[in-house]
Design an enzyme around this catalytic site. Structure first.
Site, PDB file in Angstrom:
ATOM      1  N   MET A   1      -1.949  14.409 -11.001  1.00 15.73           N
ATOM      2  CA  MET A   1      -2.245  13.081 -11.471  1.00 15.73           C
ATOM      3  C   MET A   1      -2.417  12.162 -10.294  1.00 15.73           C
ATOM      4  SD  MET A   1      -0.178  10.014 -12.917  1.00 15.73           S
ATOM      5  CE  MET A   1      -0.502   9.025 -11.537  1.00 15.73           C
ATOM      6  N   PRO A   2      -3.606  11.950  -9.871  1.00 14.06           N
ATOM      7  CA  PRO A   2      -3.783  10.934  -8.843  1.00 14.06           C
ATOM      8  C   PRO A   2      -3.696   9.531  -9.426  1.00 14.06           C
ATOM      9  CG  PRO A   2      -5.554  12.558  -8.779  1.00 14.06           C
ATOM     10  CD  PRO A   2      -4.792  12.769 -10.053  1.00 14.06           C
TER      11      PRO A   2
END
Length: 129
Positions: A1-2
């Protein structure tokens, strides 16, 4: 999850900004192999004086279209990072006319225990994600 934080100089219309965000998200999906819907983007627009982005001695010329992408992300391979940089700059150039020299990216790696998506839980550690 950036977590993708994007800084730009004010003056672009909503369609341009939306397209820029969509391109960045699509490149993230393709190069970091994140799941569909894993989209966390925060766009901040600045007055020109608030973004002083020089060339670091590389001879790079910046314009008012300069974009700074800062991603807080799980560790990525060097190959995936390089693909992200290249595809992002190419698509922004091809689809929005942004010079590749105006695309700056910084990745900040972190680990599963560095995330809580709400409810005071570390969902990567609890197995919910």
């Amino acid at each position: 999850m950036p977590l993708m934080r994007i800084d730009v100089i004010k003056g672009h219309d909503d369609a341009y900004l939306k397209k820029m965000l969509d391109i960045a998200y699509e490149v993230q999906l393709a190069t970091f192999h994140t799941p569909q819907g894993d989209r966390y983007q925060i766009l901040t627009q600045h007055e020109p004086v608030e973004m002083q982005i020089l060339n670091t001695g590389l001879g790079i010329k910046r314009t008012q279209d300069v974009i700074f992408f800062n991603l807080v992300t799980r560790p990525r391979t060097t190959k995936d990072k390089q693909a992200f940089y290249q595809q992002l700059a190419t698509r922004l150039h091809d689809e929005l006319g942004i010079s590749k020299e105006d695309v700056i990216v910084s990745l900040v790696p972190n680990n599963d225990d560095d995330w809580s998506f709400g409810n005071g839980e570390a969902q990567f550690l609890t197995g919910k994600l």
